[in-house]
Design a protein around this motif. Structure first.
Motif, PDB file in Angstrom:
ATOM      1  N   GLY A  68       0.816  -1.208   0.000  1.00 32.06           N
ATOM      2  CA  GLY A  68       0.000   0.000   0.000  1.00 32.06           C
ATOM      3  C   GLY A  68       0.849   1.257   0.000  1.00 32.06           C
ATOM      4  O   GLY A  68       0.527   2.239  -0.665  1.00 32.06           O
ATOM      5  N   MET A  69       1.954   1.214   0.721  1.00 33.27           N
ATOM      6  CA  MET A  69       2.865   2.360   0.757  1.00 33.27           C
ATOM      7  C   MET A  69       3.443   2.627  -0.636  1.00 33.27           C
ATOM      8  O   MET A  69       3.550   3.777  -1.066  1.00 33.27           O
ATOM      9  CB  MET A  69       3.992   2.088   1.753  1.00 33.27           C
ATOM     10  CG  MET A  69       4.950   3.248   1.930  1.00 33.27           C
ATOM     11  SD  MET A  69       6.323   2.837   3.028  1.00 33.27           S
ATOM     12  CE  MET A  69       7.234   1.681   2.018  1.00 33.27           C
ATOM     13  N   LEU A  70       3.796   1.554  -1.358  1.00 30.66           N
ATOM     14  CA  LEU A  70       4.318   1.715  -2.714  1.00 30.66           C
ATOM     15  C   LEU A  70       3.265   2.322  -3.637  1.00 30.66           C
ATOM     16  O   LEU A  70       3.560   3.211  -4.440  1.00 30.66           O
ATOM     17  CB  LEU A  70       4.778   0.361  -3.266  1.00 30.66           C
ATOM     18  CG  LEU A  70       6.016  -0.252  -2.633  1.00 30.66           C
ATOM     19  CD1 LEU A  70       6.305  -1.611  -3.251  1.00 30.66           C
ATOM     20  CD2 LEU A  70       7.229   0.666  -2.789  1.00 30.66           C
ATOM     21  N   ILE A  71       2.012   1.838  -3.517  1.00 28.06           N
ATOM     22  CA  ILE A  71       0.916   2.378  -4.330  1.00 28.06           C
ATOM     23  C   ILE A  71       0.710   3.852  -4.011  1.00 28.06           C
ATOM     24  O   ILE A  71       0.550   4.691  -4.890  1.00 28.06           O
ATOM     25  CB  ILE A  71      -0.381   1.585  -4.105  1.00 28.06           C
ATOM     26  CG1 ILE A  71      -0.226   0.158  -4.639  1.00 28.06           C
ATOM     27  CG2 ILE A  71      -1.561   2.268  -4.792  1.00 28.06           C
ATOM     28  CD1 ILE A  71      -1.359  -0.772  -4.231  1.00 28.06           C
ATOM     29  N   SER A  84      -4.340   6.435   4.556  1.00 25.24           N
ATOM     30  CA  SER A  84      -3.708   5.144   4.813  1.00 25.24           C
ATOM     31  C   SER A  84      -4.463   4.365   5.884  1.00 25.24           C
ATOM     32  O   SER A  84      -4.815   4.894   6.932  1.00 25.24           O
ATOM     33  CB  SER A  84      -2.257   5.353   5.251  1.00 25.24           C
ATOM     34  OG  SER A  84      -1.653   4.123   5.533  1.00 25.24           O
ATOM     35  N   GLY A  85      -4.725   3.100   5.585  1.00 22.18           N
ATOM     36  CA  GLY A  85      -5.420   2.233   6.521  1.00 22.18           C
ATOM     37  C   GLY A  85      -6.256   1.245   5.751  1.00 22.18           C
ATOM     38  O   GLY A  85      -6.046   1.040   4.562  1.00 22.18           O
ATOM     39  N   ASP A 113     -13.506  -4.093  -2.377  1.00 21.66           N
ATOM     40  CA  ASP A 113     -13.081  -5.416  -1.908  1.00 21.66           C
ATOM     41  C   ASP A 113     -11.647  -5.397  -1.369  1.00 21.66           C
ATOM     42  O   ASP A 113     -11.082  -6.450  -1.075  1.00 21.66           O
ATOM     43  CB  ASP A 113     -13.206  -6.463  -3.025  1.00 21.66           C
ATOM     44  CG  ASP A 113     -12.355  -6.148  -4.259  1.00 21.66           C
ATOM     45  OD1 ASP A 113     -11.887  -4.993  -4.384  1.00 21.66           O
ATOM     46  OD2 ASP A 113     -12.177  -7.048  -5.092  1.00 21.66           O
ATOM     47  N   GLY A 114     -11.070  -4.218  -1.211  1.00 22.95           N
ATOM     48  CA  GLY A 114      -9.694  -4.136  -0.734  1.00 22.95           C
ATOM     49  C   GLY A 114      -9.633  -3.888   0.765  1.00 22.95           C
ATOM     50  O   GLY A 114     -10.653  -3.596   1.390  1.00 22.95           O
TER      51      GLY A 114
END
Length: 196
Positions: A68-71, A84-85, A113-114
């Motif tokens: 998620g951090m990369l995205i 973020s979360g 759905d994530g």
């Protein structure tokens, strides 16, 4: 970190080397909107958003995990901010931040759905945000004619060059008067319209 920069270049190259077809309304209005797509179709979503907002003003709900951090760092190259979360961890905080962002005039990007599935199942977060703010939802499908598909939980799709990117999106939908299960079914149905 060099990976997000390289990823942003890769996404731009994929977009540039494909034909594009937008099966979408001409406008979604000027009010803050919730843009939603399945987690596996997330990669090229910024371009559908930029079709409607020449100056991006959106926050995308992204997992707080490493991927998620990369995205999050990658989509900054497209002018998008992040919250973020996830709906599994820090659910209340993420929901409140999403609601505040909508009330502050931001659009929201979300994968129902994530971040960890189950695949193609709609979690409560998108419904709660829409009902609390009366924001409308635009449901987006991204269907490339040529693609790689990962074996991850979301069957993540990466378009191949020299095909066609088909974007399907709904007109803005208001779910404020719907029961939760009816809203869930409506969202799921519209996100699976062009599933092969």
């Amino acid at each position: 970190m060099i990976v997000p920069f390289i990823a942003s270049i890769f996404i731009r190259l994929l977009y540039a080397t494909n034909k594009k077809k937008f099966h979408s309304p001409d406008s979604v209005g000027n009010k803050p909107i919730i843009f939603a797509c399945w987690h596996g179709e997330l990669l090229m979503l910024p371009y559908l958003y930029l079709k409607y907002r020449k100056i991006p003003h959106a926050k995308v709900l992204i997992s707080s995990h490493f991927d998620g951090m990369l995205i999050s760092k990658t989509i900054k190259y497209f002018g998008l901010e992040t919250i973020s979360g996830s709906t599994n961890r820090n659910a209340t905080r993420v929901l409140m931040q999403g609601i505040k962002a909508l009330k502050d005039g931001y659009d929201i990007g979300i994968t129902p759905d994530g971040p960890k599935g189950p695949r193609h199942e709609v979690a409560d977060g998108i419904i709660a945000m829409a009902k609390k703010t009366d924001a409308e939802i635009v449901l987006v499908e991204m269907k490339p004619t040529k693609f790689w598909q990962l074996k991850s939980w979301d069957r993540f799709i990466i378009p191949k060059p020299f095909g066609t990117l088909n974007y399907y999106s709904t007109s803005p939908i208001n779910i404020s008067s719907l029961e939760i299960e009816d809203a869930r079914n409506l969202i799921k149905e519209n996100l699976l319209k062009h599933e092969s």
